[in-house]
Design a protein around this motif. Structure first.
Motif, PDB file in Angstrom:
ATOM      1  N   ILE A 153      37.709   3.450  25.612  1.00  0.00           N
ATOM      2  CA  ILE A 153      37.149   2.216  26.175  1.00  0.00           C
ATOM      3  C   ILE A 153      38.020   1.883  27.378  1.00  0.00           C
ATOM      4  N   ILE A 215      36.275  -5.812  24.036  1.00  0.00           N
ATOM      5  CA  ILE A 215      35.188  -5.267  24.869  1.00  0.00           C
ATOM      6  C   ILE A 215      34.208  -4.466  23.988  1.00  0.00           C
ATOM      7  N   TYR A 216      34.765  -3.739  23.051  1.00  0.00           N
ATOM      8  CA  TYR A 216      33.907  -2.972  22.140  1.00  0.00           C
ATOM      9  C   TYR A 216      32.966  -3.916  21.376  1.00  0.00           C
ATOM     10  N   GLN A 218      32.043  -6.922  22.339  1.00  0.00           N
ATOM     11  CA  GLN A 218      31.076  -7.470  23.308  1.00  0.00           C
ATOM     12  C   GLN A 218      29.920  -6.499  23.510  1.00  0.00           C
ATOM     13  N   ARG A 219      30.264  -5.222  23.590  1.00  0.00           N
ATOM     14  CA  ARG A 219      29.197  -4.219  23.805  1.00  0.00           C
ATOM     15  C   ARG A 219      28.274  -4.143  22.597  1.00  0.00           C
ATOM     16  N   LEU A 220      28.857  -4.170  21.403  1.00  0.00           N
ATOM     17  CA  LEU A 220      28.021  -4.106  20.195  1.00  0.00           C
ATOM     18  C   LEU A 220      27.084  -5.304  20.110  1.00  0.00           C
ATOM     19  N   GLY A 222      26.043  -7.139  22.646  1.00  0.00           N
ATOM     20  CA  GLY A 222      25.233  -7.317  23.850  1.00  0.00           C
ATOM     21  C   GLY A 222      25.704  -8.476  24.719  1.00  0.00           C
ATOM     22  N   SER A 224      27.982 -10.093  27.867  1.00  0.00           N
ATOM     23  CA  SER A 224      28.526  -9.500  29.081  1.00  0.00           C
ATOM     24  C   SER A 224      30.056  -9.584  29.063  1.00  0.00           C
ATOM     25  N   GLN A 225      30.649  -8.680  29.811  1.00  0.00           N
ATOM     26  CA  GLN A 225      32.111  -8.540  29.764  1.00  0.00           C
ATOM     27  C   GLN A 225      32.757  -9.442  30.808  1.00  0.00           C
TER      28      GLN A 225
END
Ligand code: GLU
Length: 309
Positions: A153, A215-216, A218-220, A222, A224-225
């Motif tokens: 990541i 961040i991981y 956040q990605r799971l 959906g 935004s970062q």
């Protein structure tokens, strides 16, 4: 350096009311304030009060009064993690439905500590995946963990540049919730920032290692970062991390009462700024206004150091 005015920037300062602010937390407050305000944005205050046993009565109030005495006025209502429990539950269930969470029966110090942000001196041993496939029969659920991917990541930090981490080596499948129902810091902070619309996270370097985990998530989920900028840490003159008892800037203790301006100028110097001596006689809000104009994340020092005060 940001230019122009972007009303969409939302920064935040998120102290835990487990102790009074010290010069290190003040530097994080000032750094996050200057950066949000420089972009014409909002600066939010959130009290990270998830770790109930470690809360110190009266600290939340003391932190707020201390910030005010330095002219650090937040926008809007103060947020509190303890009021976000139903949202944590909701997003935890979203992840559960996605099949990325598993129960774990392993007993670890990390589980006990999971409600607080992990700082540099907290040991972090990567979870070896013991219960990932299936928990041993007869064990009680001590935590709920999220499965981490093999891939690196990566993110770009405004001060530290490109940072890449492999979660299996760093943390392994990390705790999102304890068996007793309490949510872990890593999940809480991601949900809190999402709920607050935070898109700029400026905080101490000791949380850099947590960022890829966040961040991981956040990605799971959906989300935004946010943009990240991890600030240098304030140390003692001998280079050691600040102790919790020293360097307190507490309102209640009155340690710096009447010397707020001098300390604020020292914090600006720590953040790589060069305030003119004439600023000395001005109010904290005038000093902050100067800081907002001149702050440049690219001018932040590469190393930790002292706040010479
Ligand atoms: N509340 C956390 C701490 O005191 C900081 C959380 C964050 O900035 O993400 O260390």
């Amino acid at each position: 350096m940001h230019s122009g005015t972007d009303h969409h920037i939302v920064g935040r300062f998120a102290p835990s009311p487990t102790g009074a602010l010290h010069t290190g937390s003040l530097a994080a407050a000032v750094g996050s304030y200057l950066m949000a305000k420089q972009g014409g944005g909002r600066w939010l205050l959130r009290l990270d009060d998830l770790d109930a046993p470690r809360q110190v009565p009266g600290m939340a109030d003391d932190i707020m009064r201390t910030l005010e005495s330095f002219g650090l006025l937040w926008d809007g209502e103060v947020a509190c993690q303890s009021r976000h429990l139903s949202e944590y539950r909701h997003f935890f269930e979203v992840l559960q439905r996605a099949g990325v969470i598993f129960p774990c029966g392993c007993s670890r110090k990390e589980i006990a500590q999971s409600a607080s942000a992990p700082h540099l001196d907290d040991d972090c041993i990567a979870y070896p995946g013991t219960c990932r496939g299936r928990m041993k029969a007869g064990l009680a659920v001590r935590s709920w963990r999220v499965m981490v991917p093999e891939e690196e990541i990566c993110f770009s930090d405004l001060r530290r540049g490109l940072i890449c981490q492999r979660l299996p080596a760093l943390s392994g499948d990390f705790v999102l919730r304890r068996g007793d129902g309490e949510f872990a810091y890593q999940l809480a902070v991601v949900v809190d920032d999402y709920l607050g619309g935070v898109n700029q996270v400026v905080r101490g370097d000791d949380l850099l290692a947590s960022t890829p985990r966040q961040i991981y998530l956040q990605r799971l989920l959906g989300f935004s970062q946010p943009a990240y900028c991890h600030l240098p840490l304030v140390t003692d003159p001998d280079g050691a991390k600040l102790s919790k008892r020293d360097h307190l800037v507490s309102h209640r203790l009155g340690n710096v009462a009447g010397r707020e301006q001098a300390l604020l100028l020292a914090v600006l110097r720590f953040l790589g700024l060069n305030p003119p001596p004439e600023l000395d006689g001005y109010s904290c809000s005038a000093i902050l206004a100067w800081g907002v104009i001149h702050f440049n994340p690219l001018g932040l020092p590469a190393r930790s150091g002292v706040v010479g005060f």
